[in-house]
Scaffold this motif. Sequence first.
Motif, mmCIF file in Angstrom:
data_model
loop_
_atom_site.group_PDB
_atom_site.id
_atom_site.type_symbol
_atom_site.label_atom_id
_atom_site.label_comp_id
_atom_site.label_asym_id
_atom_site.label_seq_id
_atom_site.Cartn_x
_atom_site.Cartn_y
_atom_site.Cartn_z
ATOM 1 N N VAL A 107 -0.153 -4.561 -2.048
ATOM 2 C CA VAL A 107 -0.256 -3.705 -2.572
ATOM 3 C C VAL A 107 -0.905 -3.152 -4.395
ATOM 4 C CG1 VAL A 107 1.208 -2.149 -1.226
ATOM 5 C CG2 VAL A 107 2.488 -2.914 -3.676
ATOM 6 N N ASN A 108 -0.728 -4.118 -5.195
ATOM 7 C CA ASN A 108 -1.437 -4.159 -6.287
ATOM 8 C C ASN A 108 -1.795 -5.610 -6.691
ATOM 9 O OD1 ASN A 108 -2.554 -3.425 -8.458
ATOM 10 N ND2 ASN A 108 -0.188 -2.316 -9.406
ATOM 11 N N GLY B 1 -3.367 -4.357 0.262
ATOM 12 C CA GLY B 1 -3.729 -4.636 1.877
ATOM 13 C C GLY B 1 -3.700 -5.947 2.125
ATOM 14 N N ASP B 2 -4.125 -7.139 1.323
ATOM 15 C CA ASP B 2 -4.111 -8.272 2.354
ATOM 16 C C ASP B 2 -2.839 -9.003 2.516
ATOM 17 O OD1 ASP B 2 -6.946 -8.307 2.140
ATOM 18 O OD2 ASP B 2 -7.244 -9.875 0.392
ATOM 19 N N ASP C 256 7.155 -10.281 4.519
ATOM 20 C CA ASP C 256 8.240 -10.299 4.169
ATOM 21 C C ASP C 256 9.130 -9.941 2.935
ATOM 22 O OD1 ASP C 256 9.220 -12.372 6.495
ATOM 23 O OD2 ASP C 256 7.669 -13.888 5.221
ATOM 24 N N ILE C 257 8.308 -9.251 2.214
ATOM 25 C CA ILE C 257 7.782 -8.797 0.361
ATOM 26 C C ILE C 257 6.115 -8.392 0.107
ATOM 27 C CG2 ILE C 257 7.516 -10.826 -0.368
ATOM 28 C CD1 ILE C 257 9.687 -10.302 -2.916
ATOM 29 N N LYS C 258 6.880 -7.285 -0.755
ATOM 30 C CA LYS C 258 5.501 -6.905 -1.419
ATOM 31 C C LYS C 258 5.108 -7.407 -2.286
ATOM 32 C CE LYS C 258 6.801 -2.424 -1.807
ATOM 33 N NZ LYS C 258 7.006 -0.488 -1.578
ATOM 34 N N ASN C 259 4.121 -7.180 -3.131
ATOM 35 C CA ASN C 259 4.192 -7.583 -4.798
ATOM 36 C C ASN C 259 4.427 -6.087 -5.575
ATOM 37 O OD1 ASN C 259 1.727 -6.704 -4.276
ATOM 38 N ND2 ASN C 259 0.625 -8.380 -5.871
ATOM 39 N N ALA C 260 4.606 -5.216 -5.487
ATOM 40 C CA ALA C 260 5.466 -4.296 -6.246
ATOM 41 C C ALA C 260 6.220 -3.278 -5.775
ATOM 42 C CB ALA C 260 3.568 -3.961 -7.485
ATOM 43 N N GLY C 261 6.676 -3.126 -6.465
ATOM 44 C CA GLY C 261 7.941 -1.744 -5.755
ATOM 45 C C GLY C 261 8.076 -0.848 -5.853
ATOM 46 N N LEU D 288 -2.215 -16.561 -16.535
ATOM 47 C CA LEU D 288 -2.875 -16.122 -17.283
ATOM 48 C C LEU D 288 -3.774 -15.929 -17.951
ATOM 49 C CD1 LEU D 288 -4.202 -15.055 -13.778
ATOM 50 C CD2 LEU D 288 -1.242 -15.399 -14.263
ATOM 51 N N THR D 289 -5.105 -16.707 -18.273
ATOM 52 C CA THR D 289 -5.756 -16.729 -19.221
ATOM 53 C C THR D 289 -6.676 -16.546 -19.286
ATOM 54 O OG1 THR D 289 -7.262 -18.498 -18.191
ATOM 55 C CG2 THR D 289 -5.677 -19.544 -19.377
ATOM 56 N N PHE D 290 -6.521 -15.121 -18.428
ATOM 57 C CA PHE D 290 -7.395 -13.791 -18.689
ATOM 58 C C PHE D 290 -7.035 -12.635 -17.541
ATOM 59 C CE2 PHE D 290 -10.500 -10.143 -18.971
ATOM 60 C CZ PHE D 290 -9.887 -10.041 -19.913
ATOM 61 N N ASP D 291 -7.298 -11.359 -17.419
ATOM 62 C CA ASP D 291 -6.426 -10.891 -16.340
ATOM 63 C C ASP D 291 -7.322 -9.524 -16.704
ATOM 64 O OD1 ASP D 291 -4.903 -9.569 -13.814
ATOM 65 O OD2 ASP D 291 -3.673 -8.911 -15.666
ATOM 66 N N THR D 292 -7.916 -9.442 -15.008
ATOM 67 C CA THR D 292 -9.253 -7.960 -15.037
ATOM 68 C C THR D 292 -7.946 -6.816 -14.764
ATOM 69 O OG1 THR D 292 -10.158 -8.649 -13.376
ATOM 70 C CG2 THR D 292 -10.710 -9.574 -15.197
ATOM 71 N N GLY D 293 -7.303 -7.640 -13.781
ATOM 72 C CA GLY D 293 -6.410 -6.714 -13.127
ATOM 73 C C GLY D 293 -6.949 -7.107 -11.170
ATOM 74 N N GLY D 294 -7.675 -7.904 -11.610
ATOM 75 C CA GLY D 294 -8.714 -7.564 -9.840
ATOM 76 C C GLY D 294 -9.275 -6.686 -9.249
#
Length: 491
Positions: free
Chosen positions: A339-340, A325-326, A427-432, A262-268
Amino acid sequence: MKIVIQPERHSEILMEVIPVFEGGKVLHVCNSCAARVQRFIKFGRFDASLGSTYKFTKEKDLGAIKEEVYVGLGKEEEITSERIRKAVSMAIKEVKKLNVEKATVRFIDLDDISTEEVVKAIAEGAVLGNYEFNNYKKIKEGRVFLNEIRIASVAQEKVEAAEKALQEAELLINSTIFARNLVNEPANVLIPEELAARAMAAGKESGFQVEIMDKNQIEALGMKAYLEVAKGSVNEPKLIVMRYFGDEENKEDVTALVGKGLTFDTGGYSLKPNDSMVNMKSDMGGAAAVIGAISAIAKAKLKANVVAVVAACENVISGGSYKPGDIIGSMSGKHIEIVNTDAEGRLTLADAVYYAAEKEKASRIIDVATLTGAALIALGTSTTAVVTNNQELYNKLQSAADSCGERVWQLPAFEEYKELNKSSVADIKNAGGRLAGTITAGLFIGEFVKDTPWMHLDVAGTAWSDVEKAYITKGGTGAAVRSLYYFVKNN
């Protein structure tokens, strides 16, 4: 910086670093040095504790000035190569203040630490401690840079071993500095395309092949999770695949090194506060580590097969960005509930590690990522957190890290932690959630490695430093480059 092995000390030396153990023991003792050290100690000027320094100036013949920097090694019974590395780096910081071009460091001849280890520690401590990132600073006119270090007083029978060790040390130093430079570049310069270009240049210089895939090729591979993260930016993603095959007889035995790019990450849309965002150019520290490592591996011509993979992109906000939510797809076919959007690195890595397993047929996978703030809470800035599905793999990493002074710590990967990543709609969420955040992030990636032995290194605390600490300078640190090199070399 040039580093030279020098068997004998010469009278014309005008800048010398002299290591001293607590109590005043000076190696390669000369009577005048020993006497001076005892006076320094007696009058409280110098105690020879680890990293402590004292500068002494004296006149030589014809009015020449000789500067001596005495540096503490601490207790003799506690000496290690890492303590040598730290001590020498502290001495070099004092030397730099004197505006000299050359300096000599006395060799530290020990019974319990090999010549090779000592030479590597001195060289790494000196050069990495001397590192500066000055690409965008005007240099003061007339400034003198330290550009040569001589390791002196090496016994003649040890010179051959010392020079061989120095060659390997220089490989690792240069690769670590290369990784530091990548991390320190601002994000407006080091966009995914530029990171790919620098990987390509490194391949040409070091001797490994580089394949750069564009957005259309990434889409053709089905890397949907990676593309979701990337689609908010005007700077298109680049999948960087680097291949070094140094063991032609065992082409099916391949180690994959996968770096978060990730050459830059705003957090979206899960936007970071400004203070957390300002250094997010460092979010490609994992990518820098694997590019640096494969550069060293190829230059050393190690008998090993290594594929390094970087899914480079930016996580920024636009009308097309993915949202909380996507539910998105992935190369593996698994669906992921978002979720994040600030848990983006694991999404790019999910596709990257699956690619390594499925397309590159990796025998083992190691991913390296500035992944979670939870890693800093758990282990601070000195230690890299590790999650694995293979204990033997971790044991080999631990040995590799020990050999170069880097610290790693294994976190548990119990089944109960996997429950935290379960989703009711995918199948899975991206943060626990907040609990066990480093573990659940690692285990998320582990869901995409198929049945491959795998290890996840969270370098969020170690790939960047806000302060100088011995040979760790402020900014990018190059963490994990040396550990990955020794892991591949020794296995």
